[in-house]
Write an enzyme that holds these catalytic residues in place. Structure first.
Site, PDB file in Angstrom:
ATOM      1  CG  ASP A  82       5.861   9.994  52.705  1.00  0.00           C
ATOM      2  OD1 ASP A  82       5.922   9.730  51.481  1.00  0.00           O
ATOM      3  OD2 ASP A  82       6.789  10.543  53.323  1.00  0.00           O
ATOM      4  CB  VAL A  83       3.617   6.774  48.204  1.00  0.00           C
ATOM      5  CG1 VAL A  83       2.100   6.716  48.205  1.00  0.00           C
ATOM      6  CG2 VAL A  83       4.136   8.018  47.488  1.00  0.00           C
ATOM      7  CE1 TYR A 182       5.970  15.848  37.919  1.00  0.00           C
ATOM      8  CE2 TYR A 182       6.476  16.024  35.578  1.00  0.00           C
ATOM      9  CZ  TYR A 182       5.585  15.725  36.589  1.00  0.00           C
ATOM     10  OH  TYR A 182       4.316  15.286  36.270  1.00  0.00           O
ATOM     11  CE  LYS A 186       5.458  12.106  36.950  1.00  0.00           C
ATOM     12  NZ  LYS A 186       4.528  11.265  37.726  1.00  0.00           N
TER      13      LYS A 186
HETATM   14  C1  BGC Z   1       3.256  18.386  34.705  1.00  0.00           C
HETATM   15  C2  BGC Z   1       2.448  19.624  34.435  1.00  0.00           C
HETATM   16  C3  BGC Z   1       2.585  20.043  32.983  1.00  0.00           C
HETATM   17  C4  BGC Z   1       2.367  18.863  32.040  1.00  0.00           C
HETATM   18  C5  BGC Z   1       2.678  19.217  30.584  1.00  0.00           C
HETATM   19  C6  BGC Z   1       2.872  17.319  33.715  1.00  0.00           C
HETATM   20  O1  BGC Z   1       3.553  16.134  33.977  1.00  0.00           O
HETATM   21  O2  BGC Z   1       3.043  17.959  36.044  1.00  0.00           O
HETATM   22  O3  BGC Z   1       2.859  20.679  35.276  1.00  0.00           O
HETATM   23  O4  BGC Z   1       1.639  21.041  32.675  1.00  0.00           O
HETATM   24  O5  BGC Z   1       3.169  17.777  32.418  1.00  0.00           O
HETATM   25  O6  BGC Z   1       3.908  19.870  30.436  1.00  0.00           O
END
Ligand code: BGC
Length: 284
Positions: A82-83, A182, A186
């Site tokens: 698990d990172v 998410y 990023k």
């Molecule tokens: C996500 C995907 C998505 C893509 C473009 C990625 O970083 O994990 O689910 O389709 O970006 O939106």
């Protein structure tokens, strides 16, 4: 295949023969049992690198990818970790040193989504995504930097002491409603990568990100699994086709190779133009 797009030339997906750009090098690819990580590991193996394929739960799939890499004549092994767990990350890097002596390339790929509207997003969902996508990349990068600094450059292997590739996303710059955890992870990867890059450059450690757009993998099946979904997705992609995992694999091989030696601290978008504000194709 996609009749709504008969106005455009039919999409052709490239499939060039691999070049041995990474001969004599060793790579660690996290999250290598499926999707982009699997493709990157296989591409690096085909390019001549030995590969440690990290996985978190899919042992069987990881072993299948190992077998495919070994069929190209490279040495590969799967390692469960698990990172986001410091102890497990340290143990993985020890295992890689035992197996390969040292390593030249880290691909911080392991990542996941846990999507919810902001008002429904639980602390557990927030934390899990930040832990794996961001903290996991930090823990692995730190171990790689320690190894690369200690070992230094071996000119017969590579111009650089080591290469770190962070798997980011178009969502390091494109805000994403319903995916706040998410997108935040990023965005964090972007400045983590650039800050590490600034710090370690004098040691000839190269650090870059790949920012994939929509790639055909299990993480986003819903975005392409029916003609209607695919059609909706095409509104976001000027190049009018989904990306294939092998295309990220080839970008990663090149970014890890001396062919890209002067590229440092950069986010390489591989997205068919998704970051070009396709909503402005008409209007504005
Ligand atoms: C996500 C995907 C998505 C893509 C473009 C990625 O970083 O994990 O689910 O389709 O970006 O939106």
């Amino acid at each position: 295949m996609h009749p709504h797009h008969h106005d455009y030339p039919q999409a052709v997906v490239p499939n060039p023969p691999p070049r041995r750009l990474l001969k004599g090098q060793a790579a660690i690819v996290t999250g290598a049992s499926s999707g982009i990580g699997r493709a990157v590991a296989i591409s690096m193996g085909a390019a001549g690198a030995n590969v440690c394929l990290n996985y978190s739960s899919e042992a069987h799939a990881a072993e299948e990818a190992v077998a495919e890499i070994e069929s190209h004549g490279s040495h590969a092994f799967a390692h469960k970790a698990d990172v986001s767990n410091e102890e497990q990350v340290l143990a993985m890097f020890d295992a890689v040193r035992r197996e390969f002596g040292t390593f030249d390339i880290l691909v911080n790929n392991a990542g996941l989504q846990q999507d919810a509207k902001i008002e429904d997003l639980t602390l557990a969902q927030w934390q899990k995504v930040i832990d794996v996508n961001l903290t996991g990349q930090f823990l692995c990068s730190r171990e790689a930097v320690r190894e690369f600094k200690k070992r230094g450059v071996r000119p017969e292997v590579s111009c650089a002491a080591g290469k770190i590739i962070c798997m980011s996303s178009v969502h390091e710059v494109i805000p994403w409603a319903g995916h706040v955890n998410y997108a935040a992870s990023k965005g964090g990867v972007m400045l983590m990568m650039k800050s590490i890059a600034q710090e370690v450059a004098p040691w000839r450690i190269r650090v870059n990100s790949i920012c994939p757009g929509a790639i055909r993998t299990p993480i986003n099946t819903e975005a392409w699994d029916t003609p209607e979904h695919y059609e909706a997705l095409m509104k976001l992609i000027p190049y009018k086709r989904i990306g294939e995992p092998s295309e990220i694999g080839r970008a990663a091989v090149w970014l890890a190779s001396d062919d890209s030696d002067y590229i440092h601290g950069t986010s390489l978008f591989v997205d068919g133009g998704m970051t070009l504000y396709p909503g402005f194709e008409a209007g504005g």
